[in-house]
Scaffold this active site. Sequence first.
Site, PDB file in Angstrom:
ATOM      1  N   ASP A 141       0.857  -1.188   0.000  1.00  0.00           N
ATOM      2  CA  ASP A 141       0.000   0.000   0.000  1.00  0.00           C
ATOM      3  C   ASP A 141       0.891   1.236   0.000  1.00  0.00           C
ATOM      4  O   ASP A 141       1.665   1.456   0.942  1.00  0.00           O
ATOM      5  CB  ASP A 141      -0.902  -0.015   1.243  1.00  0.00           C
ATOM      6  CG  ASP A 141      -1.989   1.045   1.202  1.00  0.00           C
ATOM      7  OD1 ASP A 141      -2.104   1.741   0.176  1.00  0.00           O
ATOM      8  OD2 ASP A 141      -2.717   1.178   2.205  1.00  0.00           O
ATOM      9  N   ASP A 191      -2.857   2.464  -5.991  1.00  0.00           N
ATOM     10  CA  ASP A 191      -1.859   2.514  -4.934  1.00  0.00           C
ATOM     11  C   ASP A 191      -1.772   1.260  -4.065  1.00  0.00           C
ATOM     12  O   ASP A 191      -1.107   1.274  -3.027  1.00  0.00           O
ATOM     13  CB  ASP A 191      -2.089   3.738  -4.041  1.00  0.00           C
ATOM     14  CG  ASP A 191      -3.461   3.738  -3.387  1.00  0.00           C
ATOM     15  OD1 ASP A 191      -4.331   2.960  -3.813  1.00  0.00           O
ATOM     16  OD2 ASP A 191      -3.666   4.529  -2.450  1.00  0.00           O
ATOM     17  N   GLU A 192      -2.413   0.169  -4.454  1.00  0.00           N
ATOM     18  CA  GLU A 192      -2.268  -1.046  -3.649  1.00  0.00           C
ATOM     19  C   GLU A 192      -2.471  -2.288  -4.495  1.00  0.00           C
ATOM     20  O   GLU A 192      -3.157  -2.273  -5.515  1.00  0.00           O
ATOM     21  CB  GLU A 192      -3.221  -1.050  -2.447  1.00  0.00           C
ATOM     22  CG  GLU A 192      -4.683  -1.055  -2.788  1.00  0.00           C
ATOM     23  CD  GLU A 192      -5.557  -1.185  -1.553  1.00  0.00           C
ATOM     24  OE1 GLU A 192      -5.190  -1.924  -0.619  1.00  0.00           O
ATOM     25  OE2 GLU A 192      -6.628  -0.557  -1.528  1.00  0.00           O
TER      26      GLU A 192
END
Length: 476
Positions: A34, A128-129
């Site tokens: 993350d 983003d993850e």
Amino acid sequence: MEQAGRTGPLWTAGRRGAWHDPGVRAEPTILHLDLDAFYAAVEQRDKPSLRGRPVVVGGTGGRGVVATASYEARAFGVHSAMSTAEARRRCPNAAFLGGRFDAYREASRQVMRVLRETSPVIEPLSLDEAYVDLEAADLPDHSVASVSALARDLRARVAEATGGLTASVGIGTSKLVAKIGSDLDKPDGLVVVAPGLEQDLLRPMQVTVIPGVGPATAERLRRAGVHTVLDLEQLGEDELVRLLGRAHGGSLFAMARAQDPRPVEHARGAKSISVEDTYETDHVDAGLLSALLDRQSAKVTERLRKARLSGRTVSIKVRLHDFSTVSRSATLPEPSDDGRLIARVARRLLGELDTSAGVRLLGVGVSGLADWIQEDLFADEVQAEPEVDEAMAAAVFAAASRGQGWSPGLDVEHDVHGRGWVWGAGRGVVTVRFETAETPPGRVLSLAADDPALHRFSLVPPEDDLDPLSPDAPGT
């Protein structure tokens, strides 16, 4: 459990149990990465004067909503989904920026490339993850020591590839444990949960840490006296089914015992083809939005035909002025690759939404892909549709991309002063800080908003319309 921070392992506790629950893997081979305060971190990376300062990314207008806040802003109580007005009250000295999705997509692309170099099996969740299956990685073994070393190297490579962005990583025997682990030592942390310690980790935590426990479920559980995962674990399966239904209750019964057999789902082929664009100015004109959809539909059709595919489900994605995102879809009787039909359906779907306050992102996609086309199925219907004026659509798209305003955070270039970004604008004046990621903090100048020497500037190559989360993205 081993918790590894910025400089290596901090402490280790527990043991590897002899008995292993079938609901989790035998070894810690699922990794969750993350990126920390992603949008805000990209802005701080590219704007030297904002490093170490509070930054808020989101809607900058009166009805705007916070998308991401830097950790410096979070110290003042600012968080995502908060109104921008409230964020300004709590942290008036923060930099409030409108967002640069081309820069965020490019950073995400670099991260996903590093992850795919680590393992061929990854499951991106957002820009983003992502989950990474370490069983497919090149490791001598899957011990806590080996996966910890891999994760430290991975975080260093992400930082190098993205110009200094940090990521927090969790590793465990299941998706549940890996995801929770990545939240435990933010920012820039690493937590590895050894087999046998999953329930020790979960039991003290609030029940909302379990996937699927949102506000409504949490309230039902609270009325039943359930506040922590330990409380949830002590409920029988029959009682949970009575409270929440068979599927939801049964799932939570297993999750409370750290039983999560979900695999890392790697998409080996494109599941959809889509095009989307983000605009510097919120658009409200219905004719303009329809023209933009027509052009996007034509680009989707071009991609379908190049891939010799057709699709059955047409979808639109609309991000409104307040950063809320709405999607709508419709399913055709048979797969099609006809751009006029796709455009017609997309326009109808858009007409079902209230866009009167402004649209900042618009996208068209086709899913339910097939490698055949039902010839002429819609021939009569399509012929009744007027042809799209391509020259008009191109002109409208160009005007929309340029936008009509100078939003805070926008990258610009001046013929005399060089590159910089918009600090603020209004009443015919635009204030620019002239600096780049490679320079020291720069000077601030106020210029006429119609200064012919001032232009928008893109830090990344033109959008190639490939989702960085797609298996077809560059570097895969």
